[in-house]
Design a protein around this motif. Structure first.
Motif, short mmCIF file in Angstrom:
data_model
loop_
_atom_site.label_atom_id
_atom_site.label_comp_id
_atom_site.label_asym_id
_atom_site.label_seq_id
_atom_site.Cartn_x
_atom_site.Cartn_y
_atom_site.Cartn_z
N GLU A 82 0.83 -1.21 0.00
CA GLU A 82 0.00 0.00 0.00
C GLU A 82 0.86 1.26 0.00
O GLU A 82 0.55 2.24 -0.70
CB GLU A 82 -0.94 -0.01 1.21
CG GLU A 82 -2.01 -1.08 1.14
CD GLU A 82 -3.02 -0.97 2.28
OE1 GLU A 82 -3.03 0.07 2.95
OE2 GLU A 82 -3.80 -1.93 2.48
N LEU A 85 2.41 1.76 -3.44
CA LEU A 85 1.42 2.26 -4.39
C LEU A 85 1.11 3.73 -4.14
O LEU A 85 0.97 4.52 -5.09
CB LEU A 85 0.13 1.43 -4.29
CG LEU A 85 -0.98 1.82 -5.28
CD1 LEU A 85 -0.48 1.71 -6.72
CD2 LEU A 85 -2.22 0.97 -5.08
N GLN A 89 1.62 6.59 -6.90
CA GLN A 89 0.50 7.42 -7.37
C GLN A 89 0.68 8.90 -7.04
O GLN A 89 -0.05 9.73 -7.55
CB GLN A 89 -0.81 6.89 -6.78
CG GLN A 89 -1.18 5.52 -7.32
CD GLN A 89 -2.55 5.04 -6.91
OE1 GLN A 89 -3.21 4.31 -7.62
NE2 GLN A 89 -3.02 5.46 -5.73
N ILE A 113 -3.24 -5.13 -6.04
CA ILE A 113 -2.27 -4.05 -5.79
C ILE A 113 -0.97 -4.34 -6.52
O ILE A 113 -0.36 -3.44 -7.13
CB ILE A 113 -2.01 -3.90 -4.28
CG1 ILE A 113 -3.30 -3.55 -3.54
CG2 ILE A 113 -0.95 -2.82 -4.03
CD1 ILE A 113 -3.14 -3.45 -2.03
N GLU A 114 -0.51 -5.59 -6.49
CA GLU A 114 0.73 -5.95 -7.17
C GLU A 114 0.62 -5.73 -8.67
O GLU A 114 1.58 -5.30 -9.32
CB GLU A 114 1.10 -7.40 -6.88
CG GLU A 114 1.58 -7.61 -5.45
CD GLU A 114 1.91 -9.07 -5.16
OE1 GLU A 114 1.30 -9.94 -5.82
OE2 GLU A 114 2.77 -9.33 -4.30
N VAL A 116 -1.32 -3.50 -10.22
CA VAL A 116 -1.28 -2.05 -10.47
C VAL A 116 0.14 -1.53 -10.28
O VAL A 116 0.62 -0.68 -11.05
CB VAL A 116 -2.25 -1.31 -9.52
CG1 VAL A 116 -2.13 0.20 -9.69
CG2 VAL A 116 -3.69 -1.75 -9.79
N LEU A 117 0.83 -2.05 -9.26
CA LEU A 117 2.22 -1.64 -9.04
C LEU A 117 3.11 -2.03 -10.21
O LEU A 117 4.04 -1.29 -10.58
CB LEU A 117 2.77 -2.28 -7.75
CG LEU A 117 2.45 -1.56 -6.45
CD1 LEU A 117 2.91 -2.39 -5.26
CD2 LEU A 117 3.10 -0.18 -6.42
N HIS A 120 2.86 0.61 -12.73
CA HIS A 120 3.60 1.80 -12.30
C HIS A 120 5.10 1.61 -12.50
O HIS A 120 5.81 2.54 -12.93
CB HIS A 120 3.31 2.11 -10.83
CG HIS A 120 2.05 2.88 -10.62
ND1 HIS A 120 1.96 4.24 -10.84
CD2 HIS A 120 0.82 2.49 -10.22
CE1 HIS A 120 0.74 4.66 -10.57
NE2 HIS A 120 0.01 3.61 -10.19
#
Length: 478
Positions: A82, A85, A89, A113-114, A116-117, A120
């Motif tokens: 978290e 991230l 962001q 989450i992983e 989305v990371l 990024h």
């Protein structure tokens, strides 16, 4: 100093971790420490900084030390995800996209989450690559040329750094030896290793983990001087360079490491003493400067541009021109009229046929310097040109000065004189009217296509270097 958002977020995660581990709700822990559950929620979400007294109360209620709450390490893997991230962001790269950030809730899985990371990280990787279009690269190069012109191509801080490193290595005078260069590397914690399997896209590779600088073997044909390459590799460390943020930064770093190497091979104090005496004797010559320090003609000519204006009061120009007439390297602060494109770039432009830089190719004796006066729309310039060749073809190196400063140089008595009207097209670019009339519509040449026109600038953190090759090389030698 106020804590950063990431520090507050980490603190909030650690407080939540201790609360949940003890089985408390927000309201229950809030009642124990004397604050509302809503206030505690703001602290856990990194939105508010708690007072030290409140932290002490929370630590006491959850049975831990305050130092444990203040640790910068996330309390568990979920918290680490978290926090990473949140950091991603809040980055400039992400905000520039104009996309709303993903809101993480309890129901958001770690896998989500992983994923989305991962996006990024790829976004950051692509942003960190020093990529430039040809036009961007040309503009960056032009901006750097103007910047160096404004300071007379002289960087005093690097001059002082080089003299300091040379003194520490015990260098006193004369040409810098390979042994002294090795000593300079050792003092920085590096060992010089000559490897025959260097990546084809790299001149050298530095292994920061194991303290090694890999260089090509001494017998490499037509290669750069090994002393210079080693010094350039060391310069990155001495000058505190970080990974280039863009192509302009890459060019700036390359200029600085080349400058440092030149300062070591031709130290300022000794070079200025040599040049000052030669000026006093009215016998300045690049070839003498070259031979006194055991470097290439091009290196001596470029070094002259660093020192001549600041220490000798002489404005000058330097040109490296290939056999086709294209300018591949340039510096001037004497107002020599040079060809430019619409971006103001000189590199890659064709030099006037009347310039000494091109006329020297027609000389029968290529072993000595070619001297010439050239009348231009900006005045008369005296030039000294030396030609040479590599596996890529022939080239010329020219150093020139305005007419009045020719009196300090050997070769000023030359009777060779030419007239250039460039950038007037009629000078040497447009064929005479009678020739055009004779051949118009009757000639059909087969053009030679320059394949580099179709090649994008290499991508990667260090432009032109294949990261896969470099890492494979380091694996082999680690």
């Amino acid at each position: 100093m106020a804590p950063s958002a990431i520090e507050l977020s980490t603190l909030g995660h650690r407080i939540r971790h201790q609360r949940v581990s003890r089985g408390y709700t927000l309201d229950e822990l809030g009642a124990l420490v004397g604050v509302a559950g809503s206030q505690l929620s703001l602290i856990e979400n990194g939105k508010r900084e708690p007072k030290l007294s409140l932290l002490q109360s929370i630590a006491g209620a959850t049975g831990v030390d305050v130092t444990e709450l203040l640790s910068t390490e996330p309390p568990n893997r979920r918290a680490a995800l978290e926090i990473e991230l949140e950091r991603a962001q809040s980055s400039t790269v992400f905000r520039q996209l104009g996309i709303p950030p993903v809101r993480i809730t309890k129901s958001t899985s770690d896998e989500t989450i992983e994923s989305v990371l991962g996006l990024h990280r790829e976004l950051q990787r692509r942003e960190s690559e020093a990529i430039a279009t040809p036009e961007e690269a040309r503009r960056a190069n032009t901006d750097l040329r103007h910047k160096m012109r404004a300071v007379d191509n002289y960087l005093p801080d690097i001059e002082k750094l080089a003299e300091k490193q040379l003194k520490a290595a015990g260098h006193v005078s004369g040409a810098l030896t390979h042994r002294t260069v090795s000593v300079m590397a050792q003092q920085l914690g590096f060992e010089l290793i000559y490897a025959s399997d260097l990546p084809h896209s790299a001149r050298s590779v530095t292994d920061l983990e194991n303290g090694r600088i890999y260089l090509p073997p001494a017998s490499i044909p037509g290669g750069h001087g090994l002393r210079s390459m080693a010094l350039q590799a060391m310069a990155h460390r001495l000058l505190g360079h970080t990974r280039p943020s863009d192509y302009a930064d890459f060019l700036q770093q390359r200029l600085e490491i080349n400058y440092y190497a030149a300062c070591c091979l031709m130290p300022e104090t000794a070079s200025v003493a040599f040049l000052s005496q030669a000026k006093k004797d009215r016998n300045l010559a690049v070839e003498d400067f070259r031979d006194a320090f055991g470097v290439t003609h091009e290196a001596a000519a470029m070094r002259l541009t660093n020192l001549a204006t600041v220490h000798l009061g002489i404005r000058l120009h330097f040109l490296r021109v290939d056999g086709s007439g294209a300018i591949s390297r340039v510096y001037e602060n004497d107002d020599l009229p040079l060809p430019t494109d619409v971006t103001g770039a000189v590199d890659g432009q064709i030099a006037c046929k009347r310039f000494s830089a091109r006329a020297a190719f027609a000389e029968q004796n290529r072993t000595t310097e070619h001297y010439q006066y050239t009348d231009t729309p900006a005045g008369t310039f005296w030039c000294s040109t030396q030609t040479g060749s590599t596996s890529d073809g022939e080239f010329s190196i020219t150093v020139g000065v305005p007419f009045d400063d020719a009196r300090w140089f050997r070769g000023r008595e030359t009777q060779k004189r030419a007239t250039s009207h460039c950038p007037d097209e009629t000078c040497c670019r447009r064929p005479p009217a009678e020739v055009t009339e004779r051949w118009a519509g009757k000639a059909w040449p087969s053009a030679r296509v320059h394949m580099q026109m179709f090649s994008p600038l290499p991508r990667g953190t260090f432009p032109g270097v294949d990261d896969n090759e470099v890492y494979s090389f380091l694996d082999r030698h680690a």
